[in-house]
Write a protein that holds these residues in place. Structure first.
Motif, PDB file in Angstrom:
ATOM      1  N   LYS A 122       0.339  -1.294   0.665  1.00 58.94           N
ATOM      2  CA  LYS A 122      -0.068   0.085   0.074  1.00 58.94           C
ATOM      3  C   LYS A 122       1.041   1.154  -0.306  1.00 58.94           C
ATOM      4  CE  LYS A 122      -3.395   2.607   3.002  1.00 58.94           C
ATOM      5  NZ  LYS A 122      -3.087   3.660   2.039  1.00 58.94           N
ATOM      6  N   GLN A 123       2.007   0.802   0.567  1.00 64.38           N
ATOM      7  CA  GLN A 123       3.183   2.219   0.970  1.00 64.38           C
ATOM      8  C   GLN A 123       3.805   2.303  -0.522  1.00 64.38           C
ATOM      9  OE1 GLN A 123       4.864   1.621   4.754  1.00 64.38           O
ATOM     10  NE2 GLN A 123       3.854   2.354   5.918  1.00 64.38           N
ATOM     11  N   LYS A 124       3.803   1.923  -0.798  1.00 65.58           N
ATOM     12  CA  LYS A 124       5.140   1.674  -1.962  1.00 65.58           C
ATOM     13  C   LYS A 124       4.208   2.055  -3.678  1.00 65.58           C
ATOM     14  CE  LYS A 124       8.752   0.100   0.818  1.00 65.58           C
ATOM     15  NZ  LYS A 124      10.181  -1.029   0.622  1.00 65.58           N
ATOM     16  N   ILE A 125       3.286   0.972  -3.761  1.00 66.94           N
ATOM     17  CA  ILE A 125       2.811   0.751  -4.509  1.00 66.94           C
ATOM     18  C   ILE A 125       1.313   1.876  -4.664  1.00 66.94           C
ATOM     19  CG2 ILE A 125       1.910  -0.220  -6.476  1.00 66.94           C
ATOM     20  CD1 ILE A 125       4.992  -0.515  -6.315  1.00 66.94           C
ATOM     21  N   TYR A 126       0.278   1.457  -3.331  1.00 69.69           N
ATOM     22  CA  TYR A 126      -1.101   2.458  -3.740  1.00 69.69           C
ATOM     23  C   TYR A 126      -0.826   3.374  -3.733  1.00 69.69           C
ATOM     24  CZ  TYR A 126      -2.227  -2.196  -3.952  1.00 69.69           C
ATOM     25  OH  TYR A 126      -2.665  -4.120  -4.306  1.00 69.69           O
ATOM     26  N   ASP A 127      -0.408   4.242  -2.502  1.00 64.75           N
ATOM     27  CA  ASP A 127      -0.033   5.374  -2.189  1.00 64.75           C
ATOM     28  C   ASP A 127       0.695   5.726  -2.947  1.00 64.75           C
ATOM     29  OD1 ASP A 127      -1.150   4.510   0.237  1.00 64.75           O
ATOM     30  OD2 ASP A 127      -0.300   5.041   1.761  1.00 64.75           O
ATOM     31  N   GLN A 128       1.657   5.452  -3.504  1.00 63.98           N
ATOM     32  CA  GLN A 128       3.168   6.117  -4.261  1.00 63.98           C
ATOM     33  C   GLN A 128       2.618   6.209  -5.384  1.00 63.98           C
ATOM     34  OE1 GLN A 128       5.891   6.431  -3.560  1.00 63.98           O
ATOM     35  NE2 GLN A 128       6.945   7.522  -4.895  1.00 63.98           N
ATOM     36  N   TYR A 129       0.945   5.905  -6.296  1.00 61.10           N
ATOM     37  CA  TYR A 129       1.183   5.783  -7.518  1.00 61.10           C
ATOM     38  C   TYR A 129      -0.442   6.570  -7.270  1.00 61.10           C
ATOM     39  CZ  TYR A 129       4.374   2.484  -8.998  1.00 61.10           C
ATOM     40  OH  TYR A 129       5.891   1.943  -8.869  1.00 61.10           O
ATOM     41  N   SER A 130      -0.627   7.000  -6.311  1.00 60.48           N
ATOM     42  CA  SER A 130      -2.546   7.711  -6.031  1.00 60.48           C
ATOM     43  C   SER A 130      -3.257   7.330  -6.448  1.00 60.48           C
ATOM     44  CB  SER A 130      -2.008   9.078  -6.926  1.00 60.48           C
ATOM     45  OG  SER A 130      -1.262  10.448  -6.267  1.00 60.48           O
ATOM     46  N   TYR A 131      -3.487   5.418  -5.805  1.00 64.12           N
ATOM     47  CA  TYR A 131      -4.985   5.001  -5.976  1.00 64.12           C
ATOM     48  C   TYR A 131      -5.473   4.812  -4.941  1.00 64.12           C
ATOM     49  CZ  TYR A 131      -2.380   2.200  -9.746  1.00 64.12           C
ATOM     50  OH  TYR A 131      -2.132   1.641 -11.042  1.00 64.12           O
ATOM     51  N   ASP A 132      -6.489   5.098  -5.062  1.00 65.02           N
ATOM     52  CA  ASP A 132      -7.687   5.107  -3.808  1.00 65.02           C
ATOM     53  C   ASP A 132      -8.087   4.098  -3.932  1.00 65.02           C
ATOM     54  OD1 ASP A 132      -9.719   5.747  -2.429  1.00 65.02           O
ATOM     55  OD2 ASP A 132     -11.498   6.025  -4.470  1.00 65.02           O
ATOM     56  N   PHE A 133      -7.632   3.763  -2.258  1.00 65.29           N
ATOM     57  CA  PHE A 133      -7.621   2.550  -0.826  1.00 65.29           C
ATOM     58  C   PHE A 133      -8.772   2.647  -0.442  1.00 65.29           C
ATOM     59  CE2 PHE A 133      -6.637  -0.055   2.371  1.00 65.29           C
ATOM     60  CZ  PHE A 133      -5.993  -1.112   1.473  1.00 65.29           C
ATOM     61  N   SER A 134      -9.416   2.064  -0.603  1.00 64.13           N
ATOM     62  CA  SER A 134     -11.007   1.957   0.745  1.00 64.13           C
ATOM     63  C   SER A 134     -11.612   0.690   1.109  1.00 64.13           C
ATOM     64  CB  SER A 134     -12.187   3.308   0.197  1.00 64.13           C
ATOM     65  OG  SER A 134     -12.420   2.512  -0.409  1.00 64.13           O
ATOM     66  N   ASN A 135     -12.586   1.209   1.974  1.00 65.17           N
ATOM     67  CA  ASN A 135     -12.950   0.237   2.660  1.00 65.17           C
ATOM     68  C   ASN A 135     -12.592  -1.820   2.483  1.00 65.17           C
ATOM     69  OD1 ASN A 135     -15.002   1.562   1.522  1.00 65.17           O
ATOM     70  ND2 ASN A 135     -16.528  -0.390   1.817  1.00 65.17           N
ATOM     71  N   TYR A 136     -11.149  -1.058   3.709  1.00 63.95           N
ATOM     72  CA  TYR A 136     -10.394  -2.374   4.036  1.00 63.95           C
ATOM     73  C   TYR A 136     -11.121  -3.152   5.368  1.00 63.95           C
ATOM     74  CZ  TYR A 136      -7.019  -5.069   6.083  1.00 63.95           C
ATOM     75  OH  TYR A 136      -5.899  -6.028   6.661  1.00 63.95           O
ATOM     76  N   LYS A 137     -11.166  -4.363   4.929  1.00 65.75           N
ATOM     77  CA  LYS A 137     -12.011  -5.111   6.012  1.00 65.75           C
ATOM     78  C   LYS A 137     -10.997  -7.109   5.716  1.00 65.75           C
ATOM     79  CE  LYS A 137     -16.878  -3.389   4.959  1.00 65.75           C
ATOM     80  NZ  LYS A 137     -16.802  -3.645   3.858  1.00 65.75           N
ATOM     81  N   GLU A 138     -10.568  -7.476   7.118  1.00 67.26           N
ATOM     82  CA  GLU A 138     -10.218  -8.366   7.492  1.00 67.26           C
ATOM     83  C   GLU A 138     -11.306  -9.176   7.619  1.00 67.26           C
ATOM     84  OE1 GLU A 138      -7.212  -7.815  11.134  1.00 67.26           O
ATOM     85  OE2 GLU A 138      -6.436  -7.055  10.014  1.00 67.26           O
ATOM     86  N   GLU A 139     -10.318 -10.536   7.102  1.00 66.95           N
ATOM     87  CA  GLU A 139     -11.692 -11.768   7.061  1.00 66.95           C
ATOM     88  C   GLU A 139     -11.589 -12.830   8.494  1.00 66.95           C
ATOM     89  OE1 GLU A 139     -12.050 -13.216   3.288  1.00 66.95           O
ATOM     90  OE2 GLU A 139     -13.073 -11.151   2.347  1.00 66.95           O
ATOM     91  N   GLU A 140     -12.506 -12.899   8.618  1.00 63.03           N
ATOM     92  CA  GLU A 140     -12.349 -14.225   9.662  1.00 63.03           C
ATOM     93  C   GLU A 140     -11.350 -15.641   9.385  1.00 63.03           C
ATOM     94  OE1 GLU A 140     -12.059 -14.446  13.036  1.00 63.03           O
ATOM     95  OE2 GLU A 140     -12.304 -12.205  12.837  1.00 63.03           O
ATOM     96  N   GLU A 141     -12.773 -16.001   8.109  1.00 56.61           N
ATOM     97  CA  GLU A 141     -11.859 -17.056   7.504  1.00 56.61           C
ATOM     98  C   GLU A 141     -10.621 -17.115   6.876  1.00 56.61           C
ATOM     99  OE1 GLU A 141     -13.228 -19.983   7.676  1.00 56.61           O
ATOM    100  OE2 GLU A 141     -14.987 -19.441   7.906  1.00 56.61           O
ATOM    101  N   SER A 142      -9.572 -17.329   6.840  1.00 53.85           N
ATOM    102  CA  SER A 142      -8.460 -17.951   5.610  1.00 53.85           C
ATOM    103  C   SER A 142      -7.142 -16.205   6.512  1.00 53.85           C
ATOM    104  CB  SER A 142      -7.986 -17.389   4.604  1.00 53.85           C
ATOM    105  OG  SER A 142      -9.008 -18.618   3.743  1.00 53.85           O
ATOM    106  N   LYS A 143      -7.593 -16.156   7.932  1.00 54.01           N
ATOM    107  CA  LYS A 143      -6.268 -15.492   8.811  1.00 54.01           C
ATOM    108  C   LYS A 143      -5.065 -15.778   8.181  1.00 54.01           C
ATOM    109  CE  LYS A 143      -8.069 -12.956  12.635  1.00 54.01           C
ATOM    110  NZ  LYS A 143      -9.052 -12.636  13.712  1.00 54.01           N
ATOM    111  N   GLU A 144      -4.621 -17.018   8.675  1.00 55.55           N
ATOM    112  CA  GLU A 144      -3.483 -17.562   8.516  1.00 55.55           C
ATOM    113  C   GLU A 144      -3.429 -16.788   7.337  1.00 55.55           C
ATOM    114  OE1 GLU A 144      -5.805 -21.138   7.728  1.00 55.55           O
ATOM    115  OE2 GLU A 144      -6.022 -19.655   9.057  1.00 55.55           O
ATOM    116  N   TYR A 145      -3.516 -16.595   6.192  1.00 56.12           N
ATOM    117  CA  TYR A 145      -3.103 -15.767   4.511  1.00 56.12           C
ATOM    118  C   TYR A 145      -3.444 -14.630   5.177  1.00 56.12           C
ATOM    119  CZ  TYR A 145      -2.773 -21.004   3.949  1.00 56.12           C
ATOM    120  OH  TYR A 145      -2.562 -22.535   3.785  1.00 56.12           O
ATOM    121  N   ASP A 146      -4.085 -14.420   5.993  1.00 57.54           N
ATOM    122  CA  ASP A 146      -4.065 -12.310   5.957  1.00 57.54           C
ATOM    123  C   ASP A 146      -5.374 -12.070   4.759  1.00 57.54           C
ATOM    124  OD1 ASP A 146      -1.528 -12.104   7.233  1.00 57.54           O
ATOM    125  OD2 ASP A 146      -0.816 -11.990   5.129  1.00 57.54           O
ATOM    126  N   ALA A 147      -6.079 -13.133   5.341  1.00 63.26           N
ATOM    127  CA  ALA A 147      -7.333 -12.767   4.573  1.00 63.26           C
ATOM    128  C   ALA A 147      -8.166 -11.543   4.809  1.00 63.26           C
ATOM    129  CB  ALA A 147      -8.134 -14.131   4.657  1.00 63.26           C
TER     130      ALA A 147
END
Length: 162
Positions: free
Chosen positions: A9-34
């Motif tokens: 996010k810091q080096k790509i999305y923010d750097q290229y001014s991409y609109d990043f929103s509605n981030y939600k972690e998921e309970e399922e597949s938590k060990e894969y950073d879902a």
């Protein structure tokens, strides 16, 4: 947010001014950073792949649960645009950006005619597969991969997230 996605996010999305929103972690597949998020008005499902001890490449899950609690592969009717897989090995960090249409074409997403997969292997550019099937898989996957340290990253990212 997990460390890999935070760095992307810091080096790509923010750097290229991409609109990043509605981030939600998921309970399922938590060990894969879902998690899920919106990037430039597109719905993204994100996971971090894991290095496994006996095989080259990294493994990632790609499933959901139905109301009865049974795991199912994602299907064409599920509402998302991209499935991104973050990969790291030592100081190397990269991301696969798979459009839904490619996952359908490769048999990973369930269609009316074929059941998809609940998980699969990814082969970042720094991995050297030692069997023909893995080499073929890596060949098509690398069209959807960028490494953060690659000099062509910006152009590749723009192409992948068009």
């Amino acid at each position: 947010m997990n460390a890999n996605l935070t760095e992307i996010k810091q080096k790509i999305y923010d750097q290229y001014s991409y609109d990043f929103s509605n981030y939600k972690e998921e309970e399922e597949s938590k060990e894969y950073d879902a998690c899920t998020f919106i990037l430039n008005h597109k719905i993204v499902i994100s996971r971090t792949a894991k290095i496994t001890p006996k095989k080259i490449g990294q493994f990632v899950t790609f499933w959901k649960r139905n109301l009865a609690g049974v795991t199912l592969p994602f299907c064409t009717k599920d509402n998302f645009d991209y499935y991104v897989v973050n990969t790291r090995k030592d100081n190397k960090l990269g991301q696969f950006v798979f459009p839904k249409s490619v996952l359908v074409a490769k048999g990973i997403i369930t269609t009316e005619n074929k059941e998809g997969k609940r998980g699969f292997r990814v082969y970042p550019s720094w991995d050297i597969p030692n069997n023909k099937q893995a080499q073929r898989t890596q060949k098509w996957q690398l069209d959807f991969f960028y490494a953060l340290n690659d000099p062509n990253t910006q152009e590749k990212v723009k192409k992948l997230y068009r």
